[in-house]
Write an enzyme that holds these catalytic residues in place. Structure first.
Site, PDB file in Angstrom:
ATOM      1  N   CYS A  98       8.069   0.507 -15.365  1.00  0.00           N
ATOM      2  CA  CYS A  98       8.708   0.169 -14.088  1.00  0.00           C
ATOM      3  C   CYS A  98      10.030  -0.567 -14.260  1.00  0.00           C
ATOM      4  CB  CYS A  98       7.756  -0.673 -13.248  1.00  0.00           C
ATOM      5  SG  CYS A  98       6.180   0.135 -12.939  1.00  0.00           S
ATOM      6  N   CYS A 238      -0.812  -4.351  -2.695  1.00  0.00           N
ATOM      7  CA  CYS A 238      -0.247  -3.345  -3.596  1.00  0.00           C
ATOM      8  C   CYS A 238       1.046  -2.759  -3.044  1.00  0.00           C
ATOM      9  CB  CYS A 238      -1.251  -2.218  -3.809  1.00  0.00           C
ATOM     10  SG  CYS A 238      -2.889  -2.757  -4.371  1.00  0.00           S
ATOM     11  N   SER A 239       1.936  -2.355  -3.939  1.00  0.00           N
ATOM     12  CA  SER A 239       3.177  -1.707  -3.528  1.00  0.00           C
ATOM     13  C   SER A 239       2.930  -0.228  -3.277  1.00  0.00           C
ATOM     14  CB  SER A 239       4.259  -1.916  -4.583  1.00  0.00           C
ATOM     15  OG  SER A 239       3.863  -1.380  -5.830  1.00  0.00           O
ATOM     16  N   ILE A 241       3.639   4.100  -3.331  1.00  0.00           N
ATOM     17  CA  ILE A 241       3.952   5.280  -4.130  1.00  0.00           C
ATOM     18  C   ILE A 241       5.099   5.983  -3.426  1.00  0.00           C
ATOM     19  CG2 ILE A 241       3.086   7.515  -4.926  1.00  0.00           C
ATOM     20  CD1 ILE A 241       0.269   6.215  -4.917  1.00  0.00           C
ATOM     21  N   LYS A 360       7.070  -3.983  -2.268  1.00  0.00           N
ATOM     22  CA  LYS A 360       5.974  -3.986  -1.296  1.00  0.00           C
ATOM     23  C   LYS A 360       6.325  -3.202  -0.043  1.00  0.00           C
ATOM     24  CE  LYS A 360       1.937  -5.217  -0.063  1.00  0.00           C
ATOM     25  NZ  LYS A 360       1.925  -3.939   0.653  1.00  0.00           N
ATOM     26  N   HIS A 364       8.506   1.750  -4.201  1.00  0.00           N
ATOM     27  CA  HIS A 364       8.527   1.561  -5.651  1.00  0.00           C
ATOM     28  C   HIS A 364       8.513   2.897  -6.391  1.00  0.00           C
ATOM     29  CE1 HIS A 364       8.068  -0.139  -9.510  1.00  0.00           C
ATOM     30  NE2 HIS A 364       6.753  -0.256  -9.556  1.00  0.00           N
TER      31      HIS A 364
END
Length: 418
Positions: A98, A238-239, A241, A360, A364
């Site tokens: 990342c 969670c961030s 997709i 977030k 991402h």
């Protein structure tokens, strides 16, 4: 050693650019990885206001195009940004999970500082949404230590849940207290994302429709809207997709000043790598590698945390957001959650965190994240903010981009000089 500067930047919208037929399960790609690369590259060149022939090298960051879109050897496609001009330029792909495109930017900095290159284009990109959740989970798990983690079913939510459990234990936080801290950080990101026209979770998106602008709103979600993913982390820890790309143009600072362009100097960089398997690390309550990268970058830039006017942190999970805030020295160890609870780090704070909405809410697309952090801080510093506006006149920004489970840690300090 001559310093380098950013003289142009561009960020595509981040989102899910596919159409999935619910009956046939057929997926149509609405914006390919090839389109994203060209859009970001051309946008950055236009923003820089330079002749394409001035570019003499290209770096492209993409984490896992072979798994996400069946395309290895992706760097040559960057020539299509200006095919008649860029043909035969050197183009190289960089991969570092990342932190891929921040690493690509750092490589480009080294190249310009060496004197071998004068002006370069750096693009970060990822196209993730063609895969289903299982496919994305597998692709990302390949960025862990496969033998001891991915091959045994350990996912990235699971890896960061280990950090969350150790952090909670280390600082004696109750379940309720720790949830409130994480939800407060998430809500701030959602609020900022609503102001960002490029954000995956922007206006009209799920966070907007569900009204997730406060910790209480997240707390009051029914279980099916915020299920447990890897205890204690829930869905809204969670961030996203995402698909997207971002790009910057880099040259020497003195040349940038002669061109008369809005110039943001890359005043300091830090790159520190932690051991890959989490089982060999004794420090699962902090990002030691990130702290080391921050130390290096701040020393080179000759700044302290008090000098920062804004930051972008790698909040792939809410626990990562807390740990990055502490690694940057904006909060003492174990205190970031309390600081968020007290209302710090908003756009009106002395040093706002993630005016973009962060991973977030902005999204991402893993290979694009670092380039996006650079691009959007650049825009804030030159007075052309995208989305949430800084409350003052920022001069110094920093970003902390993390690859893997706290493994690759890349920091840039950016300073506006004209």
């Amino acid at each position: 050693m001559s310093k380098t500067a950013i003289i142009g930047a561009f960020n595509t919208p981040f989102g899910s650019f596919i159409k999935r037929d619910r009956e046939t399960k057929e997926v149509t790609d609405l914006k390919t990885i090839y389109q994203l690369i060209v859009d970001a590259g051309r946008g950055a060149l236009e923003d820089a206001g330079i002749d394409h022939q001035e570019i003499d090298g290209i770096w492209l960051g993409s984490c896992s195009p072979s798994l996400f879109v069946n395309q290895e050897h992706i760097a040559p496609w960057a020539l299509e940004v200006a095919p008649e001009v860029f043909r035969f330029l050197p183009a190289s792909r960089v991969e570092n999970a990342c932190a891929t495109s921040t690493t690509a930017i750092h490589h480009a900095v080294y190249a310009v500082e060496s004197g071998r290159f004068n002006m370069v284009l750096v693009i970060g990109v990822e196209k993730m949404t063609l895969l289903d959740t299982q496919g994305v989970t597998h692709a990302l798990a390949c960025c862990s230590h496969w033998d001891s983690e991915g091959a045994r079913g350990m996912t990235f939510p699971g890896l960061f849940a280990e950090y969350a459990k150790e952090y909670q234990k280390r600082y004696g936080l109750s379940d309720d207290q720790f949830f409130q801290m994480r939800a407060t950080l998430a809500a701030l990101m959602y609020r900022n994302g609503l102001e960002n026209p490029l954000a995956h979770f922007g206006k009209g998106g799920p966070a907007d429709r569900l009204g997730l602008t406060s910790a209480e709103a997240i707390r009051n979600l029914p279980e099916e809207k915020n299920p447990m993913i890897a205890p204690p982390l829930r869905l809204h820890d969670c961030s996203l997709i995402s698909d997207g790309a971002a790009a910057v143009v880099i040259t020497r600072t003195d040349r940038a000043q002669r061109l008369g362009r809005p110039t943001v100097e890359i005043a300091g960089i830090g790159h520190s790598t932690e051991r890959l398997p989490i089982e060999v690390r004794p420090n699962m309550h902090e990002f030691l590698g990130a702290k080391d990268a921050v130390r290096k970058a701040f020393a080179e830039a000759r700044i302290t945390p008090a000098d920062l006017d804004l930051v972008e942190v790698h909040d792939c999970f809410t626990i990562a957001g807390l740990l990055c805030t502490e690694a940057l020295g904006l909060s003492a160890d174990g205190k970031a959650g309390y600081d968020y609870l007290e209302g710090r780090f908003t756009h009106e704070d002395a040093c706002p965190v993630n005016l973009s909405g962060g991973l977030k809410a902005k999204g991402h697309p893993v290979g694009a994240t670092g380039a996006s952090m650079h691009a959007l801080i650049y825009k804030q510093l030159v007075g052309q903010p995208i989305g949430r506006v800084h409350g003052g006149q920022p001069e110094i920004g920093a970003l902390l981009n993390v690859g893997g489970s706290g493994v690759t840690n890349a920091v840039s300090v950016l300073r506006r000089i004209n």
